[in-house]
Design an enzyme around this catalytic site. Sequence first.
Site, PDB file in Angstrom:
ATOM      1  N   TRP A 151      11.432  -5.828   0.624  1.00 53.34           N
ATOM      2  CA  TRP A 151      10.897  -5.126  -0.179  1.00 53.34           C
ATOM      3  C   TRP A 151      11.750  -4.997  -1.492  1.00 53.34           C
ATOM      4  O   TRP A 151      12.684  -4.105  -1.219  1.00 53.34           O
ATOM      5  CB  TRP A 151      10.143  -4.202  -0.060  1.00 53.34           C
ATOM      6  CG  TRP A 151       9.165  -4.320   1.087  1.00 53.34           C
ATOM      7  CD1 TRP A 151       7.798  -4.472   0.687  1.00 53.34           C
ATOM      8  CD2 TRP A 151       9.098  -4.246   2.659  1.00 53.34           C
ATOM      9  NE1 TRP A 151       6.927  -4.701   1.887  1.00 53.34           N
ATOM     10  CE2 TRP A 151       7.628  -4.675   3.013  1.00 53.34           C
ATOM     11  CE3 TRP A 151       9.785  -4.070   3.385  1.00 53.34           C
ATOM     12  CZ2 TRP A 151       7.248  -4.728   4.295  1.00 53.34           C
ATOM     13  CZ3 TRP A 151       9.613  -3.928   4.559  1.00 53.34           C
ATOM     14  CH2 TRP A 151       8.222  -4.412   5.134  1.00 53.34           C
ATOM     15  N   HIS A 169       4.827  -0.573  -1.367  1.00 53.88           N
ATOM     16  CA  HIS A 169       3.900  -0.900  -0.552  1.00 53.88           C
ATOM     17  C   HIS A 169       3.084   0.352  -0.431  1.00 53.88           C
ATOM     18  O   HIS A 169       3.435   1.586  -0.614  1.00 53.88           O
ATOM     19  CB  HIS A 169       4.140  -1.673   0.545  1.00 53.88           C
ATOM     20  CG  HIS A 169       5.004  -0.943   1.632  1.00 53.88           C
ATOM     21  ND1 HIS A 169       5.328  -1.342   2.966  1.00 53.88           N
ATOM     22  CD2 HIS A 169       5.913   0.201   1.609  1.00 53.88           C
ATOM     23  CE1 HIS A 169       6.284  -0.652   3.536  1.00 53.88           C
ATOM     24  NE2 HIS A 169       6.687   0.271   2.627  1.00 53.88           N
ATOM     25  N   ARG A 195       7.333  -3.679  -7.376  1.00 51.67           N
ATOM     26  CA  ARG A 195       8.242  -4.509  -6.774  1.00 51.67           C
ATOM     27  C   ARG A 195       9.238  -5.110  -7.890  1.00 51.67           C
ATOM     28  O   ARG A 195       8.609  -5.769  -8.779  1.00 51.67           O
ATOM     29  CB  ARG A 195       7.678  -5.466  -5.717  1.00 51.67           C
ATOM     30  CG  ARG A 195       7.231  -4.978  -4.604  1.00 51.67           C
ATOM     31  CD  ARG A 195       7.122  -5.729  -3.240  1.00 51.67           C
ATOM     32  NE  ARG A 195       6.221  -5.316  -2.595  1.00 51.67           N
ATOM     33  CZ  ARG A 195       5.774  -6.027  -1.440  1.00 51.67           C
ATOM     34  NH1 ARG A 195       5.867  -7.262  -1.142  1.00 51.67           N
ATOM     35  NH2 ARG A 195       4.755  -5.301  -0.768  1.00 51.67           N
ATOM     36  N   GLN A 209      -2.357  -2.607  -3.661  1.00 51.82           N
ATOM     37  CA  GLN A 209      -2.635  -2.699  -2.408  1.00 51.82           C
ATOM     38  C   GLN A 209      -3.649  -2.071  -1.680  1.00 51.82           C
ATOM     39  O   GLN A 209      -3.928  -0.991  -2.196  1.00 51.82           O
ATOM     40  CB  GLN A 209      -1.304  -2.570  -1.574  1.00 51.82           C
ATOM     41  CG  GLN A 209      -0.239  -3.613  -1.445  1.00 51.82           C
ATOM     42  CD  GLN A 209       0.968  -3.588  -0.533  1.00 51.82           C
ATOM     43  OE1 GLN A 209       1.093  -2.614  -0.153  1.00 51.82           O
ATOM     44  NE2 GLN A 209       1.686  -4.726  -0.376  1.00 51.82           N
ATOM     45  N   VAL A 253       4.807  -2.538  12.887  1.00 55.18           N
ATOM     46  CA  VAL A 253       3.565  -2.857  13.812  1.00 55.18           C
ATOM     47  C   VAL A 253       4.244  -3.906  14.978  1.00 55.18           C
ATOM     48  O   VAL A 253       5.137  -4.496  14.807  1.00 55.18           O
ATOM     49  CB  VAL A 253       2.590  -3.592  13.038  1.00 55.18           C
ATOM     50  CG1 VAL A 253       1.559  -2.746  11.986  1.00 55.18           C
ATOM     51  CG2 VAL A 253       3.143  -4.995  12.207  1.00 55.18           C
ATOM     52  N   ALA A 296      -3.026  -1.150  11.699  1.00 58.93           N
ATOM     53  CA  ALA A 296      -2.802  -0.773  10.249  1.00 58.93           C
ATOM     54  C   ALA A 296      -2.804  -2.166   9.623  1.00 58.93           C
ATOM     55  O   ALA A 296      -2.749  -3.298  10.232  1.00 58.93           O
ATOM     56  CB  ALA A 296      -1.401  -0.180  10.069  1.00 58.93           C
TER      57      ALA A 296
END
Length: 328
Positions: A151, A169, A195, A209, A253, A296
């Site tokens: 990112w 994000h 970004r 997003q 995740v 998620a």
Amino acid sequence: MNIMEPEGIKKQAYDEIETALNSADLEAVRLKYLGRKQGKITLALKELAGMSVDEKRKNGPFLQQLKSDIESAISFREKEIGEKGAVIDVTLPPKKIEVGHLGLITQAEDEIRRIFEGMNFSVIDGPEIEEEKYNFDSLNIPADHPAREMWDTFWLKTEGKKKYLLRTHTSPVQIRYMERHEPPFQIISPGRVFRYEATDATHETNFHQLEGLMIGKDISLANFKFVIEEFFRRFFAGKTVKVRFRSSYFPFVEPGVEVDVKLDNAKWLEMGGAGMVHPNVLEAVKYDPREWQGFAFGFGIERLVMVKYGVPDTRMFMSGDLKFIKKF
Ligand code: FA5
């Protein structure tokens, strides 16, 4: 004319211009003041020629000004008379009044909200100016973690010990929500992200997003697959939607997947990332990972809209191009 009294002359001329009822009246006023031979202002300007340099300097500019003021007043009144005198054709169609409308991304956000609310998700908001802690650390991305490079970040001023940035994000909303709520729950959070990267047809520095988070007991990727397929089915209404997961990596995740979509007979397209919330993330918000799990996801809203409406370039959304805006 007594050139020492220009204000008096001006007032008198203006009165006469205003009360002129037709072009003939107006022409008479013009001749009276600006006529080539007998016009009061014309004569006064001629008088100037015989004056000393000092007097010329004193009187010249305001006489010129007076002349142009009267000319403007006359042409203004000419237009007024013209408009009043014009024949009004009551059968002509009226001028079209242009009414603005919500932008395509806002419309899509509303639609996404409605679909998820229909599936019992709550819609949550989060700040666009975010703390480093929420954007990175609590998402299992400490300062020295190479995944930070995923990112490109717009950093803001540091205040005290807190470092601020424009969120890269919508995932920090997950942490903010979990800190304040007990599971089980299911939420989405659509919003703007930023970004620091080069732009092209699929990348903007400023885009949107859609974050999603569902935490409960015995939640698995199968639940995610069902929810997301149902969302796509409703969002891309009328089209045959196929969804596939590709193994991927995001620090917050485990396992992580990338989600691709295929509409009718088009090509597979990447919509976003997803996965089961990492135990480190659950622990950071004081949930017991043996008791609670969940999924998620984070999708690009521009990507969803591009596919739905066949928009070829993501930069069009921010271009301000009225032709594009008016199409939707
Ligand atoms: C993320 O931002 C993760 N937070 C997604 C996530 C959430 C994963 C929850 C797991 C769990 P990524 O950087 O890949 O991941 O961005 C997700 C999506 O945002 C991309 O697939 C793409 O659709 C969109 N996107 C990313 N960068 C841009 C960009 N510069 N312009 C437009 N859309 C973009």
